[in-house]
Design an enzyme around this catalytic site. Sequence first.
Site, PDB file in Angstrom:
ATOM      1  NE  ARG A 190      -3.673   0.034   2.450  1.00 36.04           N
ATOM      2  CZ  ARG A 190      -4.054  -0.816   3.419  1.00 36.04           C
ATOM      3  NH1 ARG A 190      -3.255  -0.674   4.628  1.00 36.04           N
ATOM      4  NH2 ARG A 190      -4.799  -1.958   3.411  1.00 36.04           N
ATOM      5  N   PRO A 191       1.074   1.940  -1.244  1.00 34.83           N
ATOM      6  CG  PRO A 191       0.776   2.671  -3.246  1.00 34.83           C
ATOM      7  CD  PRO A 191       0.153   1.742  -2.375  1.00 34.83           C
ATOM      8  CB  CYS A 192       2.425   5.033   2.923  1.00 38.62           C
ATOM      9  SG  CYS A 192       3.453   3.836   3.590  1.00 38.62           S
ATOM     10  CG  HIS A 193       6.577   4.348  -1.261  1.00 45.55           C
ATOM     11  ND1 HIS A 193       5.837   3.287  -1.275  1.00 45.55           N
ATOM     12  CD2 HIS A 193       7.104   4.475  -2.570  1.00 45.55           C
ATOM     13  CE1 HIS A 193       5.844   2.551  -2.330  1.00 45.55           C
ATOM     14  NE2 HIS A 193       6.195   3.434  -3.405  1.00 45.55           N
TER      15      HIS A 193
END
Length: 174
Positions: free
Chosen positions: A141-144
């Site tokens: 889940r690409p919180c970056h």
Amino acid sequence: MTTTVYARVESPLGELLLVGETVADGPDAAGAAGVRLRSLSMLGQKGGAVVQDRWRHAPAAFAEVARQLEAYFAGRSTRFDVPLAEGAGTEFQRRVWAALESIPYGSTVSYGEVAARVGSSGAGVRAVGTAIGRNPLLVVRPCHRVIGADGALRGYAGGLERKKLLLGIEGGAG
């Protein structure tokens, strides 16, 4: 009944801890099709998962997740398609996490943009940042992909160097 299983995999970010739940209707308690990913965390991560005594070490259960992670880190894949455990987080956190999943590979958005997407602009930006910081599924889940409005790298539970590495893999800002 579900059983919590875990595995550790090596990555360019260091050791990753994968935690999942076996699904009673899966073909095999240790089979990939019977596991839903609940957490993906990094060694030393703020708020990361910690192996519990009752959990079962089951590397084979995460073979597909490990394969997809390897393809992502090698630049051969831009998305993940793994079953995820449900029920984690508050309703607000789940809305924020869904917004994260809509950020395209190689793109970045600001915390304010995420807040606007979930109807929480203005003072809600801080709450969005907190929800992003509680994302239990780093990388998947690409919180970056969320950065400061000024383009600066801000807040990543795995550390800013890892955030920069992930954005570099994707060819985004960093």
